[in-house]
Design a protein around this motif. Sequence first.
Motif, PDB file in Angstrom:
ATOM      1  N   SER A  13     -15.562  -1.625 -37.804  1.00  0.00           N
ATOM      2  CA  SER A  13     -14.668  -0.821 -38.645  1.00  0.00           C
ATOM      3  C   SER A  13     -14.692  -1.289 -40.109  1.00  0.00           C
ATOM      4  O   SER A  13     -14.490  -0.487 -41.017  1.00  0.00           O
ATOM      5  N   PHE A  14     -14.951  -2.564 -40.325  1.00  0.00           N
ATOM      6  CA  PHE A  14     -15.101  -3.079 -41.683  1.00  0.00           C
ATOM      7  C   PHE A  14     -16.241  -2.353 -42.393  1.00  0.00           C
ATOM      8  O   PHE A  14     -16.116  -1.926 -43.528  1.00  0.00           O
ATOM      9  N   PHE A  15     -17.359  -2.182 -41.680  1.00  0.00           N
ATOM     10  CA  PHE A  15     -18.513  -1.489 -42.257  1.00  0.00           C
ATOM     11  C   PHE A  15     -18.234   0.001 -42.427  1.00  0.00           C
ATOM     12  O   PHE A  15     -18.704   0.615 -43.390  1.00  0.00           O
ATOM     13  N   GLU A  16     -17.473   0.583 -41.512  1.00  0.00           N
ATOM     14  CA  GLU A  16     -17.094   1.993 -41.649  1.00  0.00           C
ATOM     15  C   GLU A  16     -16.290   2.214 -42.929  1.00  0.00           C
ATOM     16  O   GLU A  16     -16.468   3.219 -43.612  1.00  0.00           O
ATOM     17  N   LYS A  17     -15.420   1.290 -43.243  1.00  0.00           N
ATOM     18  CA  LYS A  17     -14.612   1.402 -44.460  1.00  0.00           C
ATOM     19  C   LYS A  17     -15.462   1.195 -45.705  1.00  0.00           C
ATOM     20  O   LYS A  17     -15.263   1.866 -46.720  1.00  0.00           O
ATOM     21  N   LEU A  18     -16.403   0.272 -45.652  1.00  0.00           N
ATOM     22  CA  LEU A  18     -17.252   0.019 -46.822  1.00  0.00           C
ATOM     23  C   LEU A  18     -18.110   1.221 -47.182  1.00  0.00           C
ATOM     24  O   LEU A  18     -18.371   1.471 -48.360  1.00  0.00           O
ATOM     25  N   PHE A  74      -6.242  -4.069 -49.253  1.00  0.00           N
ATOM     26  CA  PHE A  74      -5.380  -4.355 -48.108  1.00  0.00           C
ATOM     27  C   PHE A  74      -5.746  -3.527 -46.882  1.00  0.00           C
ATOM     28  O   PHE A  74      -5.360  -3.862 -45.771  1.00  0.00           O
ATOM     29  N   ASP A  75      -6.495  -2.456 -47.074  1.00  0.00           N
ATOM     30  CA  ASP A  75      -6.991  -1.675 -45.943  1.00  0.00           C
ATOM     31  C   ASP A  75      -8.258  -2.290 -45.357  1.00  0.00           C
ATOM     32  O   ASP A  75      -8.512  -2.185 -44.163  1.00  0.00           O
ATOM     33  N   ILE A  76      -9.036  -2.905 -46.200  1.00  0.00           N
ATOM     34  CA  ILE A  76     -10.305  -3.492 -45.753  1.00  0.00           C
ATOM     35  C   ILE A  76     -10.088  -4.831 -45.063  1.00  0.00           C
ATOM     36  O   ILE A  76     -10.689  -5.114 -44.037  1.00  0.00           O
ATOM     37  N   PHE A  77      -9.228  -5.654 -45.651  1.00  0.00           N
ATOM     38  CA  PHE A  77      -8.947  -6.964 -45.070  1.00  0.00           C
ATOM     39  C   PHE A  77      -7.592  -6.943 -44.360  1.00  0.00           C
ATOM     40  O   PHE A  77      -6.582  -6.659 -44.987  1.00  0.00           O
ATOM     41  N   PRO A  78      -7.562  -7.274 -43.097  1.00  0.00           N
ATOM     42  CA  PRO A  78      -6.279  -7.315 -42.400  1.00  0.00           C
ATOM     43  C   PRO A  78      -5.491  -8.554 -42.808  1.00  0.00           C
ATOM     44  O   PRO A  78      -6.068  -9.563 -43.227  1.00  0.00           O
ATOM     45  N   PRO A  79      -4.178  -8.500 -42.676  1.00  0.00           N
ATOM     46  CA  PRO A  79      -3.391  -9.695 -42.974  1.00  0.00           C
ATOM     47  C   PRO A  79      -3.611 -10.761 -41.899  1.00  0.00           C
ATOM     48  O   PRO A  79      -3.929 -10.433 -40.758  1.00  0.00           O
ATOM     49  N   ILE A  80      -3.441 -11.985 -42.286  1.00  0.00           N
ATOM     50  CA  ILE A  80      -3.539 -13.078 -41.333  1.00  0.00           C
ATOM     51  C   ILE A  80      -2.299 -13.038 -40.461  1.00  0.00           C
ATOM     52  O   ILE A  80      -1.179 -12.973 -40.960  1.00  0.00           O
ATOM     53  N   ARG A  81      -2.506 -13.063 -39.171  1.00  0.00           N
ATOM     54  CA  ARG A  81      -1.375 -13.032 -38.251  1.00  0.00           C
ATOM     55  C   ARG A  81      -0.718 -14.410 -38.187  1.00  0.00           C
ATOM     56  O   ARG A  81      -1.404 -15.433 -38.175  1.00  0.00           O
ATOM     57  N   PRO A  82       0.587 -14.415 -38.149  1.00  0.00           N
ATOM     58  CA  PRO A  82       1.275 -15.713 -38.035  1.00  0.00           C
ATOM     59  C   PRO A  82       0.948 -16.385 -36.720  1.00  0.00           C
ATOM     60  O   PRO A  82       0.793 -15.732 -35.690  1.00  0.00           O
ATOM     61  N   ARG A  83       0.804 -17.674 -36.771  1.00  0.00           N
ATOM     62  CA  ARG A  83       0.502 -18.444 -35.570  1.00  0.00           C
ATOM     63  C   ARG A  83       1.602 -19.463 -35.344  1.00  0.00           C
ATOM     64  O   ARG A  83       1.990 -20.158 -36.282  1.00  0.00           O
TER      65      ARG A  83
END
Length: 85
Positions: A13-18, A74-83
Motif C-alpha cells: 500500500s505504501f507503493f500504491e500511495k507513491l 501523514f497518509d504515507i507514513f503511519p503513526p508509531i503505535r504505543p507500546r
Amino acid sequence: RDYLHITRIPSRSFFEKLVWFSNDERERERLLEFLQPESIDDLYAYCHRPRRTSVEVLQDFPLTTSSIPFNYVFDIFPPIRPRSF
C-alpha cells in the motif's frame, strides 16, 4: 522519527500511495511494476531481503518524493503505535 513509522519495511500500500504522486515516467513505471501480481517476488527482493526502510525507498525515488505534498506525509507514513513495556 518519534511519531511516524518511517523505519518500517514498506508495504504494498505504501507503493500504491507513491504512484499517485509520481510525475516522472521512469519512476512511475518502476512503482507500477512492484504493484503487479506477477512482480511480488521483485517487491520482496527489493524491500524485505535487504530490510529496506520507507525512507530508503523515498531516496530511491527522488522525483516522486519531491512531489509529495506535506499534508499527505501523514497518509504515507503511519503513526508509531504505543507500546506498553
